[in-house]
Design a protein around this motif. Structure first.
Motif, short mmCIF file in Angstrom:
data_model
loop_
_atom_site.label_atom_id
_atom_site.label_comp_id
_atom_site.label_asym_id
_atom_site.label_seq_id
_atom_site.Cartn_x
_atom_site.Cartn_y
_atom_site.Cartn_z
N ARG A 105 0.83 -1.21 0.00
CA ARG A 105 0.00 0.00 0.00
C ARG A 105 0.86 1.26 0.00
O ARG A 105 1.88 1.32 0.69
N SER A 106 0.45 2.25 -0.75
CA SER A 106 1.04 3.59 -0.67
C SER A 106 -0.09 4.59 -0.56
O SER A 106 -1.12 4.46 -1.22
N TYR A 107 0.11 5.59 0.31
CA TYR A 107 -0.96 6.54 0.61
C TYR A 107 -0.39 7.95 0.64
O TYR A 107 0.70 8.19 1.19
N LYS A 132 0.24 13.45 5.01
CA LYS A 132 0.67 12.06 5.16
C LYS A 132 1.20 11.56 3.83
O LYS A 132 0.71 11.93 2.76
N TYR A 134 3.03 7.63 2.93
CA TYR A 134 3.73 6.48 3.49
C TYR A 134 3.52 5.24 2.62
O TYR A 134 2.61 5.17 1.79
N GLN A 136 3.25 0.91 3.07
CA GLN A 136 3.07 -0.20 3.99
C GLN A 136 3.24 -1.52 3.23
O GLN A 136 2.68 -1.68 2.14
N THR A 141 5.92 -0.07 7.95
CA THR A 141 5.43 1.25 7.54
C THR A 141 6.62 2.18 7.41
O THR A 141 7.42 2.30 8.33
N VAL A 145 3.30 9.55 8.81
CA VAL A 145 2.03 8.95 9.23
C VAL A 145 1.75 9.42 10.66
O VAL A 145 2.62 10.00 11.31
N TYR A 176 7.42 -1.41 12.43
CA TYR A 176 6.93 -2.75 12.13
C TYR A 176 5.79 -3.09 13.07
O TYR A 176 5.88 -2.88 14.29
N THR A 177 4.69 -3.59 12.51
CA THR A 177 3.52 -3.97 13.28
C THR A 177 3.29 -5.48 13.16
O THR A 177 3.20 -6.00 12.05
N THR A 187 3.41 -2.71 17.88
CA THR A 187 4.22 -1.95 16.92
C THR A 187 5.48 -1.43 17.59
O THR A 187 5.43 -0.93 18.72
N SER A 189 8.43 1.37 16.57
CA SER A 189 8.60 2.45 15.60
C SER A 189 9.80 3.33 15.95
O SER A 189 10.00 3.69 17.12
#
Length: 413
Positions: A105-107, A132, A134, A136, A141, A145, A176-177, A187, A189
């Motif tokens: 995913r990219s957002y 934002k 990011y 994922q 991630t 964000v 990392y989640t 998570t 981070s």
């Protein structure tokens, strides 16, 4: 005679056929059938396949206009505008591709804001910014964000220029989640601390460290609601030659819980959250209101003139927010917080005194049609100082307060 007529007719037909063939050769080749947009239902409504690829894309955003009124005690009215106006437009792009490792995913959310700031310093200005951005992938991630330290993050408190009652900040992260199933995740981070490094009180100097903040959380989401516990540690560094930093590590903890309350109304929720920080004022929500005079706002490190050492400030807040739906398109929000800030040494002319503050507010929200929202919100805040401070009118005072009214309209798409 019949034979002659027959030959003439056959010759004519053959000639016409040859002409038709030649004409057809001169015509352009027929274009391929157009590739129609194909709906992608894998990730929910609004996604479609980018033609020629296996990537699903959702395009959205919003347009919002805010009309603001404000009032501050202890501040000359010539220093700020009683009313000011802001307009914002945002574009959101969400691209997702299914891979053997899960969803890639990219957002992006890019915002453009136009209008006056609260003091009118910048006049009419346009300020585009990446809110934002990011990537994922496989639990990781990367990018800008919402900080993984945050939980409630001022949900349902409205306005382009509104108060913050708890920890709420975007950051550039590498995280990392791990998903344990049954609603539980954890998570770890590493986050850029630039926006949350709140410096020292020495001559107005604000310093930063090259070492990022380290954050971890445990989160749960279920039918009844959810909760999160977060922790953060970071380095504190004054970068001042000849001085010692006694507290060279800043840290903060957060605990928050959310309750879904369908018995009160469909969509009703209640959040309660508490934060504590030492040398980490920006992680507590103590700096998010407008009732504290700017010259006396809390920073991370204070110089003790008796020891020549820098010592960390401490702060804590508790915040809550309740949302109730009167009907499917009309709801109200009530929110507030209380916090205390402790300065390690209170020395006249050298440091801010310790203080406590509270913020309360409420809003009414009406959506006459889908994706159109009207909001009216009122907020009051007050700060009580442990010892008198000098306000911007030159008077000694033990408390300051503020009022804010926001009338807003947003159209989402």
């Amino acid at each position: 005679m019949k034979t002659v007529i027959k030959n003439v007719l056959l010759g004519s037909v053959a000639g016409l056929a040859m002409v038709g063939t030649a004409a057809a050769a001169d015509l352009p080749v027929k274009a391929k059938a157009a590739e129609y947009v194909k709906i992608c239902s894998t990730y929910g409504a609004g996604f479609y396949y980018i033609p020629g690829s296996d990537t699903c894309l959702k395009v959205g955003g919003f347009v919002q206009t805010d009309y603001n009124y404000q009032d501050y005690s202890g501040t000359d009215e010539s220093f700020y505008d009683d009313t000011y106006f802001l307009a914002r437009g945002a574009i959101r792009l969400d691209a997702r591709t299914q891979t053997e490792y899960g969803t890639l995913r990219s957002y992006i959310e890019y915002r453009m804001t136009y209008g006056d700031d609260y003091s009118g310093n910048f006049g009419e200005s346009t300020t585009p910014a990446l809110d934002k951005g990011y990537i994922q992938f496989a639990g990781f991630t990367f990018g800008k964000v919402q900080s993984f330290f945050d939980y409630y993050a001022d949900n349902n408190i409205w306005g382009i220029d509104s108060v913050e009652i708890t920890s709420d900040e975007n950051a550039i992260v590498a995280a990392y989640t791990a998903d344990f199933g049954n609603g539980f995740t954890a998570t770890f981070s590493i986050e850029d601390d630039t926006q949350r490094s709140n410096g020292t009180d020495f001559g107005g100097l604000y310093t930063e460290t090259d070492i990022p903040a380290f954050i971890a959380n445990i989160n749960y989401e279920g039918e009844w609601g959810g909760f999160q516990v977060s922790g953060m540690v970071k380095a504190l560094d004054s970068d001042l030659t000849g001085f010692e930093v006694k507290d060279n590590v800043g840290w903060a903890v957060l605990g928050g819980v959310k309750f879904n309350l369908p018995s009160f109304g469909d969509g009703d929720t209640l959040y309660i959250e508490g934060t504590y920080g030492k040398g980490a004022a920006e992680y507590t929500g103590i700096l998010g209101g407008y009732s504290t005079l700017g010259d006396y706002s809390l920073v991370d490190l204070y110089l003790n003139p008796l020891t020549g050492e820098f010592e960390a400030s401490e702060a804590w807040t508790i915040a809550g927010e309740f949302t109730h739906y009167f009907s499917s398109n009309f709801y109200g929000v009530v929110f507030g917080n209380y916090g205390e800030a402790e300065v390690p040494v209170s020395y006249a002319g050298l440091a801010t005194p310790s203080y406590n503050l509270f913020t309360v507010g409420a809003s009414l929200n009406w959506s006459p049609v889908k994706n159109l929202l009207f909001v009216a919100q009122y907020t009051y805040g007050e700060t009580q100082y442990d010892s008198p401070v000098i306000d911007e009118l030159g008077n000694a005072t033990s408390s300051t307060d503020n009022n804010q009214v926001i009338l807003s309209v947003r159209r989402s798409f």
